[in-house]
Design an enzyme around this catalytic site. Sequence first.
Site, short mmCIF file in Angstrom:
data_model
loop_
_atom_site.label_atom_id
_atom_site.label_comp_id
_atom_site.label_asym_id
_atom_site.label_seq_id
_atom_site.Cartn_x
_atom_site.Cartn_y
_atom_site.Cartn_z
N SER A 167 -9.12 -4.88 -9.30
CA SER A 167 -10.54 -4.70 -9.00
C SER A 167 -11.24 -4.31 -10.29
O SER A 167 -10.86 -3.31 -10.92
CB SER A 167 -10.73 -3.63 -7.93
OG SER A 167 -12.07 -3.59 -7.47
N ARG A 226 0.86 -1.20 0.00
CA ARG A 226 0.00 0.00 0.00
C ARG A 226 0.89 1.24 0.00
O ARG A 226 1.37 1.69 1.03
CB ARG A 226 -0.92 0.00 1.23
CG ARG A 226 -2.08 0.98 1.13
CD ARG A 226 -2.99 0.87 2.34
NE ARG A 226 -3.63 -0.43 2.41
CZ ARG A 226 -4.73 -0.78 1.78
NH1 ARG A 226 -5.34 0.09 1.01
NH2 ARG A 226 -5.24 -2.00 1.92
N ARG A 232 2.19 -4.54 -7.13
CA ARG A 232 1.71 -5.77 -6.48
C ARG A 232 2.03 -7.00 -7.33
O ARG A 232 2.23 -8.09 -6.78
CB ARG A 232 0.21 -5.66 -6.21
CG ARG A 232 -0.10 -4.62 -5.14
CD ARG A 232 -1.50 -4.75 -4.57
NE ARG A 232 -1.74 -3.74 -3.56
CZ ARG A 232 -2.82 -3.68 -2.77
NH1 ARG A 232 -3.76 -4.61 -2.90
NH2 ARG A 232 -2.95 -2.74 -1.87
N GLU A 258 -5.49 -8.44 -2.75
CA GLU A 258 -6.07 -7.86 -3.97
C GLU A 258 -4.97 -7.35 -4.90
O GLU A 258 -4.04 -6.68 -4.47
CB GLU A 258 -7.00 -6.71 -3.60
CG GLU A 258 -7.60 -6.00 -4.80
CD GLU A 258 -8.16 -4.63 -4.46
OE1 GLU A 258 -8.22 -3.78 -5.38
OE2 GLU A 258 -8.52 -4.40 -3.29
#
Length: 437
Positions: free
Chosen positions: A361, A286, A399, A358
């Site tokens: 999305s 993050r 990520r 995640e």
Amino acid sequence: MLDVSLLRRDPEGVAVVLGRRGYVFDLGRWQVLEQERKQAQVAVEQLRARRHMVAKAVGQAKAQWEAAGEQIPTLLAAGEALAGQLRELEAQLAAAQEAIEGFLLSLPNLPHASVPDGPDDSANVVCRLWGKERIQSWENLSWRPQDHVALGALHGGMDFESAARMAGARFVVLQGYMARLHRALGQFMLDLHVTRHGYQECYVPYLLQEQALVGTGQLPRFAADLFALLGEKTRYLLPTGEVPLTNLVAEQLLDQGRLPLRLAALTPCFRAEAGAAGRDTRGMIRQHQFDKVELVQITTQELGLAALEELTGHAEVILQALELPYRVVSLCTGDLGFASAKTYDLEVWLPGQGMYREISSCSWFEAYQARRLKARYRQPAGGSVPVHTLNGSGVAVGRALVALLENHQQQDGSILIPAALQPYLGGIQILEPAGKA
């Protein structure tokens, strides 16, 4: 925003549907605003009719000057008085309409009927798994896998301390082949979506005006998550490529034959993460700044749901090509994004952390964004209706780097490079730890 005609027709029904996502619709406030608008609109229409009658009488008096000329000054004075009153009433109507606009901007989207009900992410539904056998193989290892922070230190290409000195927390400096790997991932993703999935590559502004963010739903609700640049005119660093890509159809009337539009861009993204204090402070999960390939589709009402399935599948192809185990999760009503009608999250397996996280999305907004953007298309039978908008990460580069390091690590800390990515690294098949011969 929601369809105002639906709110006027069935506000109680809207309240019930919004209640599925835990949102309490202020029916009383809506009724007050709507009553004020109706009263102002009726008053304006009545006064416009009276002014029209006076203007008509002036015209008739001028045509019959000899017989009725003496009436003209009186009629003109009456017309001027009515014009003044009309300006006041029109200002009241504009204020009432502005209040309704502000109210509409505060309302989240209606969840699609297929979205599972639930209060929070604990009620999300796993739709499918890919690469389960790889996860099982990790569980049977005789050694413990490391997370990406430890692997980054081992390879000497991931520097959080230098980034913190120059920019503060939640930044990273990548160096050497770690930086090259990051760049390769973004280029690989963009090339695949353009050549295989038919997206049009775009280069977009990274600084955005307020209205662009209002159009896609980031403003006014999520202002705290944005980085604002204050100057002669306030602009914002883009939080996601979704905003400029979707705004390409703002205030446009498209021919239906042009749809669907498929747009893609590789951009940096900047987020304040205002609501994430204390979460994911370790590593690259993050960050305030990260790169992402964004996919946007602009389509018709009839094709919206099918487009969501297609777009999600496009993001899945990236993870499969990188040989990263993942699952597809349908978000429940309580976990749904503010502007979304239906969302699938792709969650990648991270063996160093022993959990899914995640990485993409994919959301369908129905006509919610289009109403804000004033984006419509002509129907063959006549008339126009709002487009349906969709977007998804295809995927987040940082990520993906994290997932690649953790999933393709070997016992000695070396990293195997998936075959699909090797051409972007000059044919390199394995990354060795720093100092290893």
